[in-house]
Every structure is written in structure tokens, then in C-alpha cells.
Design an enzyme around this catalytic site. Structure first.
Site, PDB file in Angstrom:
ATOM      1  N   ARG A  54       0.813  -1.224   0.000  1.00  0.00           N
ATOM      2  CA  ARG A  54       0.000   0.000   0.000  1.00  0.00           C
ATOM      3  C   ARG A  54       0.846   1.274   0.000  1.00  0.00           C
ATOM      4  O   ARG A  54       0.416   2.315  -0.473  1.00  0.00           O
ATOM      5  CB  ARG A  54      -0.923  -0.004   1.219  1.00  0.00           C
ATOM      6  CG  ARG A  54      -2.181  -0.818   0.941  1.00  0.00           C
ATOM      7  CD  ARG A  54      -3.177  -0.665   2.035  1.00  0.00           C
ATOM      8  NE  ARG A  54      -2.578  -1.023   3.314  1.00  0.00           N
ATOM      9  CZ  ARG A  54      -3.245  -1.122   4.449  1.00  0.00           C
ATOM     10  NH1 ARG A  54      -4.524  -0.866   4.484  1.00  0.00           N
ATOM     11  NH2 ARG A  54      -2.643  -1.463   5.567  1.00  0.00           N
ATOM     12  N   ASP A  95      -3.729  -1.660  -3.509  1.00  0.00           N
ATOM     13  CA  ASP A  95      -4.598  -1.671  -2.328  1.00  0.00           C
ATOM     14  C   ASP A  95      -5.875  -2.419  -2.689  1.00  0.00           C
ATOM     15  O   ASP A  95      -6.723  -1.905  -3.436  1.00  0.00           O
ATOM     16  CB  ASP A  95      -4.908  -0.224  -1.915  1.00  0.00           C
ATOM     17  CG  ASP A  95      -5.704  -0.178  -0.616  1.00  0.00           C
ATOM     18  OD1 ASP A  95      -6.206  -1.248  -0.192  1.00  0.00           O
ATOM     19  OD2 ASP A  95      -5.818   0.910  -0.027  1.00  0.00           O
ATOM     20  N   LYS A 149       1.022 -19.519   5.720  1.00  0.00           N
ATOM     21  CA  LYS A 149       0.251 -19.924   6.872  1.00  0.00           C
ATOM     22  C   LYS A 149       0.138 -18.746   7.847  1.00  0.00           C
ATOM     23  O   LYS A 149       0.963 -17.840   7.732  1.00  0.00           O
ATOM     24  CB  LYS A 149       0.888 -21.129   7.564  1.00  0.00           C
ATOM     25  CG  LYS A 149       2.336 -20.814   8.035  1.00  0.00           C
ATOM     26  CD  LYS A 149       2.677 -21.269   9.398  1.00  0.00           C
ATOM     27  CE  LYS A 149       2.193 -20.454  10.519  1.00  0.00           C
ATOM     28  NZ  LYS A 149       3.152 -19.670  11.297  1.00  0.00           N
ATOM     29  N   GLU A 217      12.407 -21.990  20.595  1.00  0.00           N
ATOM     30  CA  GLU A 217      13.012 -20.748  20.082  1.00  0.00           C
ATOM     31  C   GLU A 217      13.474 -19.892  21.250  1.00  0.00           C
ATOM     32  O   GLU A 217      12.840 -19.896  22.309  1.00  0.00           O
ATOM     33  CB  GLU A 217      11.985 -19.960  19.271  1.00  0.00           C
ATOM     34  CG  GLU A 217      11.508 -20.683  18.032  1.00  0.00           C
ATOM     35  CD  GLU A 217      10.488 -19.858  17.260  1.00  0.00           C
ATOM     36  OE1 GLU A 217      10.903 -19.115  16.364  1.00  0.00           O
ATOM     37  OE2 GLU A 217       9.290 -19.938  17.574  1.00  0.00           O
ATOM     38  N   ASP A 236      -0.009 -20.891  15.838  1.00  0.00           N
ATOM     39  CA  ASP A 236       1.148 -20.393  15.082  1.00  0.00           C
ATOM     40  C   ASP A 236       2.118 -21.515  14.706  1.00  0.00           C
ATOM     41  O   ASP A 236       2.736 -21.463  13.647  1.00  0.00           O
ATOM     42  CB  ASP A 236       1.884 -19.333  15.934  1.00  0.00           C
ATOM     43  CG  ASP A 236       3.059 -18.700  15.192  1.00  0.00           C
ATOM     44  OD1 ASP A 236       2.860 -18.236  14.051  1.00  0.00           O
ATOM     45  OD2 ASP A 236       4.181 -18.678  15.745  1.00  0.00           O
ATOM     46  N   HIS A 241       3.488 -26.355  11.316  1.00  0.00           N
ATOM     47  CA  HIS A 241       4.825 -26.967  11.264  1.00  0.00           C
ATOM     48  C   HIS A 241       4.886 -28.286  12.043  1.00  0.00           C
ATOM     49  O   HIS A 241       5.408 -29.284  11.562  1.00  0.00           O
ATOM     50  CB  HIS A 241       5.878 -26.014  11.823  1.00  0.00           C
ATOM     51  CG  HIS A 241       5.864 -24.643  11.210  1.00  0.00           C
ATOM     52  ND1 HIS A 241       5.631 -24.432   9.873  1.00  0.00           N
ATOM     53  CD2 HIS A 241       6.041 -23.411  11.749  1.00  0.00           C
ATOM     54  CE1 HIS A 241       5.688 -23.129   9.612  1.00  0.00           C
ATOM     55  NE2 HIS A 241       5.929 -22.492  10.733  1.00  0.00           N
ATOM     56  N   LYS A 339       8.325 -19.875  22.721  1.00  0.00           N
ATOM     57  CA  LYS A 339       9.210 -18.725  22.526  1.00  0.00           C
ATOM     58  C   LYS A 339       9.989 -18.512  23.808  1.00  0.00           C
ATOM     59  O   LYS A 339       9.518 -18.852  24.893  1.00  0.00           O
ATOM     60  CB  LYS A 339       8.381 -17.460  22.256  1.00  0.00           C
ATOM     61  CG  LYS A 339       7.436 -17.574  21.069  1.00  0.00           C
ATOM     62  CD  LYS A 339       8.130 -17.221  19.795  1.00  0.00           C
ATOM     63  CE  LYS A 339       7.165 -17.234  18.617  1.00  0.00           C
ATOM     64  NZ  LYS A 339       7.852 -17.447  17.353  1.00  0.00           N
TER      65      LYS A 339
HETATM   66  C1  BG6 Z   1       6.713 -19.170  11.710  1.00  0.00           C
HETATM   67  C2  BG6 Z   1       6.043 -18.701  12.968  1.00  0.00           C
HETATM   68  O1  BG6 Z   1       5.803 -19.847  10.909  1.00  0.00           O
HETATM   69  O2  BG6 Z   1       7.790 -20.050  12.057  1.00  0.00           O
HETATM   70  C3  BG6 Z   1       7.044 -18.004  13.881  1.00  0.00           C
HETATM   71  O3  BG6 Z   1       4.999 -17.802  12.641  1.00  0.00           O
HETATM   72  C4  BG6 Z   1       8.245 -18.889  14.133  1.00  0.00           C
HETATM   73  O4  BG6 Z   1       6.448 -17.611  15.096  1.00  0.00           O
HETATM   74  C5  BG6 Z   1       8.801 -19.437  12.832  1.00  0.00           C
HETATM   75  O5  BG6 Z   1       9.220 -18.121  14.798  1.00  0.00           O
HETATM   76  C6  BG6 Z   1       9.863 -20.491  13.103  1.00  0.00           C
HETATM   77  O6  BG6 Z   1      10.475 -20.849  11.891  1.00  0.00           O
HETATM   78  P1  BG6 Z   1      11.973 -21.363  11.872  1.00  0.00           P
HETATM   79  O7  BG6 Z   1      12.210 -21.728  10.450  1.00  0.00           O
HETATM   80  O8  BG6 Z   1      12.819 -20.220  12.350  1.00  0.00           O
HETATM   81  O9  BG6 Z   1      12.017 -22.524  12.807  1.00  0.00           O
END
Ligand code: BG6
Length: 487
Positions: A54, A95, A149, A217, A236, A241, A339
Site C-alpha cells: 500500500r 490496495d 500460513k 526458540e 502459530d 509446522h 518462545k
Molecule cells: C513461523 C512462525 O511460521 O515459524 C514463527 O509464525 C516462528 O512464530 C517461525 O518463529 C519459526 O520458523 P523457523 O524456520 O525459524 O524454525
């Protein structure tokens, strides 16, 4: 519905339009990946890359943004490659909420160009973008759409988005990204399982005690707080994943490596996942949220302090998933992600059962450990098989564990998962993308977990940043005499 000409999968793709081109994902992943593909001369000669967003950016500002994104990589910029790559770049203000908001993309009658549209946007806009592309005549039969995603926030919203997209693009033109599927190490899982004979006879509930999947993480949520607070760790990370990893580990051998053969097997796993109930939610899952602490030697703020808001969102989840089928009955799959944990680590542990009977004396008995296969996906990339050995020497029989590394150093640069995925979209190969029914089945299971949490009134338990999550995550395994592999 309007009849469309059948797409030609060999039609040469002429351009890539990235919606959300000024966003974080485009900067961190897309532009560097495209640059590396160009460095390896894997992009078609007459291929243009159009950033769409945008903001009003002029060409020079867009080039500077992309250059900074490439420069941020440790590999740096090669001026020769940059010259070729930058000549492909265009910027177009767009947009989708405005009636003629895509007119820039159609300028000069550029409507029949076979184009890949990449949506690096909020999923709530996916339907609107497809509608706007269709209205502007930009969704030609050879065009493809790539979606990040999470597709939706739950099953209902996911279905609605998928339906809106499907009214413009046939399923074989839709590429749903789960970037974990583009990781080299995840691909290697398939090789490990199906290019070796000796794992398969042991890959079941007769030999395997349990499976652990950890995606830990050290990063906090930071600038993504607004998005993350609506989703949390379950939506998330687990819905996509982690469930994809679980499917690749648990699926039956597919007939071949073709996209639908593999996806059909993943779907069967998703259909066999035992739903959560209010009672099982308390027993089988733990939610957590980080408080302040120390990560990698640095002070880290609490989740709520990062944006200063009270929140019930989980930044950590650990749960036991059960797959009710012949192969996996009675084998728990423990999933853990969070996290601000102690370490960055994506790891799968296949824990085999202990010996049925030991012939060794009491001392050696203490040394005995059950075999296990440890697959480190990142940052370490390694596969190791823990085997028992004799301790050399003249003393009575003693045993020691030998972690046998099954990995050869790859030597080359570690590729960004998006490089492979972008190349596959260009080649119209959907094998590493998620089919609509997979996404929807994964949401159905995750919705069940979220509903069970709501009914059971399960708040996130606090954990210190830099730890391995709330105590309940350890109790989850300890209750059945098991433990996370944390060393
Ligand atoms: C993303 C999530 O899909 O994957 C994030 O939205 C996450 O929150 C990330 O940090 C982790 O990906 P990778 O490849 O760093 O393990």
C-alpha cells in the site's frame, strides 16, 4: 462459477507479484531467496519480480529496501548478481480494498501474463486479494497463487478463505506454504524413512516407546505481538509446522513420492488423531506464557511487557498427541514448542522400547539405555542413533551408550527453505505444499484442543524466559515415567 480454460502447467511464468512486499516476511525470506536463486541462475531470463504494497514507494526506494534485505544476510551481495537481479525488480502500489486498487498491476494491458501471486499478508485479506485479481482480469488460467500460513484462525475461517480462493484459482494452482516442508532436514526425514530398509520394521508400536517433537526458540514475540496475541503457539506452530512433522514421521509408506500420494498418507494420519476432551486437556497438555528472565545471557522482558497488555495467549505449548491406528496405538507423540526458551532447537526423538530382558549384571544394568534415534533439524543438523556398546577394559561387563552420527557434512551453504519452495512454484510442483483437506483436518484437531482448553478453563502457566517452559511440561512426561531429552 465461470468456466476457466484448463491451466497449462508448462506455461512459462513471466512474473512474481509479492503482496506485502514491504513486510517482514518479504524482507527476511523472499528477497534474499530470490536473489540466491538468481545467483545460481535458476530464475527464467525474462522474469520480473514486482513488489506490491500500500505504501507509495518510488523505484529507487524499493531497490534500496530489497538491497538492504539481501545485505542483511551473512553471504553479502555480489555486485554482478545484484545488477542482474535488480533489473528484474519493479514496485507497484496496490490496495485491494479500493475498487481500482490493482490497476497498477494491469497497466499497459498486462493482464494475460502468467504470474505467481505471493500473499505475504494477513490471511484475512486472502479472499479479498483473489476477488480483486479476478475482477481486474489478472487471474489468468496459467496464474498461480501462493499463500502463507496460517490459513485462517480456525476451521471455519480456514474453510471460508479456501472457498474464496477456490472460486478464482483451481486447487492445482494454489500453493499453501509451510516453510518447514522446504527445509533440507525435513526432506531428509522422508529419505531416512523410505530409502532405508532397516527402520521400517521397527517403525511402529512394537518397537517404539514414544516420540518427542520439540521446536524451541529463544526469540520472543517482539514486533509481531499484534498478530501473535491473536494466534498463540497452538495456532502459530502446532497447527502447521509441528503437525506436518508429525505426519511425515507417522504416515504409511506412500505409493510414490508424488504430491498426492504423500498428501493422501498425511491426511490418513490427521484423520487418526485422537480428539482432545475437556478431561484430557488437563492431563495431556500444558500452556505457558513467558515472564521476564535471561536468554543467551541477556535480560528478556515478559511477554505482556513487550506490548504492555494483559493477555491469555500461550507462548508455549506441550501436549501429548495420540494416533489411533494399528501402527501407533499406545505410542504417545509429545509435542513441545515455545518462545523465549533456553535454546533454539528443532529436534525429533524416536525413543525405542527398553530391552525385554537384560542378560547383564547389576552394574551393567545401570548403564543400559534404550536405543533412540535423534534427528536434529536446526540449528544443528544431525541424525544420530544411540546404540549400547561394551566399555573396553578387563573389568566386569560394563556398557556405554554410543551416539552414532548418521550425517555427512553437506559442505555447501545452508539454503533458505523458501528457495526450494519458490523454485517448486515456478516448476508447478505441489509436493511440498499443503493441500486444502490437510489444512482443514489440522484445524479441526487444533480447534478441538482450543475448545477443550476453553471448557477446562486452562490458563497459560508462567515460565521464566530462558527456561524450558512451565513445570507442567515435565510432569506431562514424568507421569508415565518418561522425560524430555534436554541435554
Ligand atoms: C513461523 C512462525 O511460521 O515459524 C514463527 O509464525 C516462528 O512464530 C517461525 O518463529 C519459526 O520458523 P523457523 O524456520 O525459524 O524454525
Amino acid at each position: 462459477m465461470r468456466l476457466r480454460p484448463m491451466p497449462d502447467e508448462h506455461a512459462p511464468i513471466k512474473r512474481l507479484v509479492i503482496f506485502g512486499a514491504t513486510g517482514d516476511l518479504a524482507e527476511r525470506m523472499m528477497f534474499p531467496s530470490l536473489y540466491f536463486l538468481d545467483a545460481d541462475r535458476l530464475l527464467p531470463d525474462d522474469f520480473t519480480i514486482v513488489g506490491a504494497a500500500r505504501s507509495a514507494l518510488d523505484h529507487a526506494a524499493f531497490l534500496a529496501l530489497v538491497r538492504a534485505a539481501v545485505e542483511a544476510r551473512p553471504e553479502g551481495v555480489d555486485e554482478g548478481v545484484w545488477e542482474r537481479f535488480s533489473a528484474r525488480l519493479r514496485y507497484c502500489q496496490a490496495d485491494v480494498s479500493k475498487p481500482d486498487g490493482l490497476s497498477g498491476l494491469a497497466a499497459g494491458g498486462a493482464v494475460d501474463i502468467p504470474t505467481i501471486y505471493y500473499l505475504a499478508l494477513s490471511p484475512s485479506l486472502y479472499g479479498a486479494v483473489c476477488g480483486a485479481l479476478d475482477k481486474a482480469g489478472l487471474a489468468c488460467g496459467d496464474c498461480r497463487i501462493v499463500m502463507e500460513k496460517p490459513i485462517g484462525h480456525d476451521l471455519a475461517t480456514s474453510r471460508a478463505i479456501n472457498a474464496e480462493v477456490a472460486s478464482v484459482f483451481e486447487e492445482n494452482r494454489v500453493f499453501r506454504i509451510d516453510h518447514y516442508l522446504g527445509k533440507e532436514t525435513v526432506q531428509n526425514l522422508i529419505a531416512l524413512r523410505f530409502a532405508n530398509t532397516f527402520f521400517e520394521p521397527l517403525w511402529n508400536n512394537l518397537a517404539i516407546d514414544h516420540v518427542q517433537i520439540t521446536v524451541a526458540e529463544t526469540e520472543g514475540v517482539g514486533d509481531r505481538w499484534g498478530y501473535y496475541d491473536e494466534y498463540g503457539a497452538l495456532r502459530d506452530m502446532v497447527q502447521n509446522h509441528m503437525m506436518q512433522l508429525l505426519c511425515l514421521l507417522a504416515m504409511e509408506p506412500p505409493a510414490d513420492a508424488g504430491a498426492d500420494s504423500v498428501r493422501d498418507e498425511k491426511v490418513k494420519v490427521l484423520k487418526s488423531m485422537r480428539p482432545f476432551s475437556r478431561a484430557s486437556a488437563q492431563q495431556l497438555s500444558v500452556r505457558g506464557q513467558y515472564r521476564g528472565g535471561v536468554v543467551d545471557g541477556k535480560a528478556a522482558a515478559a511477554y505482556e511487557e513487550e506490548k504492555g497488555g494483559q493477555s491469555d495467549t500461550e507462548t508455549f505449548v506441550a501436549l501429548r498427541a495420540d494416533i489411533d491406528n494399528w501402527r501407533w496405538a499406545g505410542v504417545p507423540f509429545y509435542l513441545r514448542t515455545g518462545k523465549r526458551l533456553a535454546e533454539r532447537r528443532t529436534q525429533i526423538v524416536i525413543q525405542f522400547k527398553p530391552l525385554p530382558h537384560s542378560i547383564f549384571g547389576p552394574q551393567a544394568q545401570e548403564d543400559l539405555m534404550a536405543n533412540r534415534l535423534v534427528i536434529d533439524l536446526q540449528p544443528k543438523e544431525d541424525i544420530s542413533l544411540l546404540l549400547m556398546n561394551r566399555r573396553p577394559g578387563l573389568s566386569a561387563q560394563r556398557l556405554q551408550a554410543l551416539p552414532l552420527s548418521l550425517t555427512l557434512p553437506s559442505g555447501g551453504r545452508r539454503r533458505i527453505a523458501y528457495e526450494r519452495l519458490l523454485l517448486d512454484v515456478l516448476a508447478c510442483n505441489p509436493a511440498l505444499f499443503v493441500r486444502r483437506d490437510e489444512v482443514e483436518l489440522a484445524w479441526a484437531w487444533v480447534d478441538g484442543v482450543a475448545a477443550a482448553w476453553r471448557e477446562a478453563g486452562l490458563p497459560p502457566k508462567p515460565y521464566a524466559a530462558g527456561s524450558w517452559g512451565p513445570a507442567g511440561a515435565f510432569a506431562l512426561l514424568e507421569r508415565s515415567g518418561r522425560a524430555w531429552l534436554d541435554e
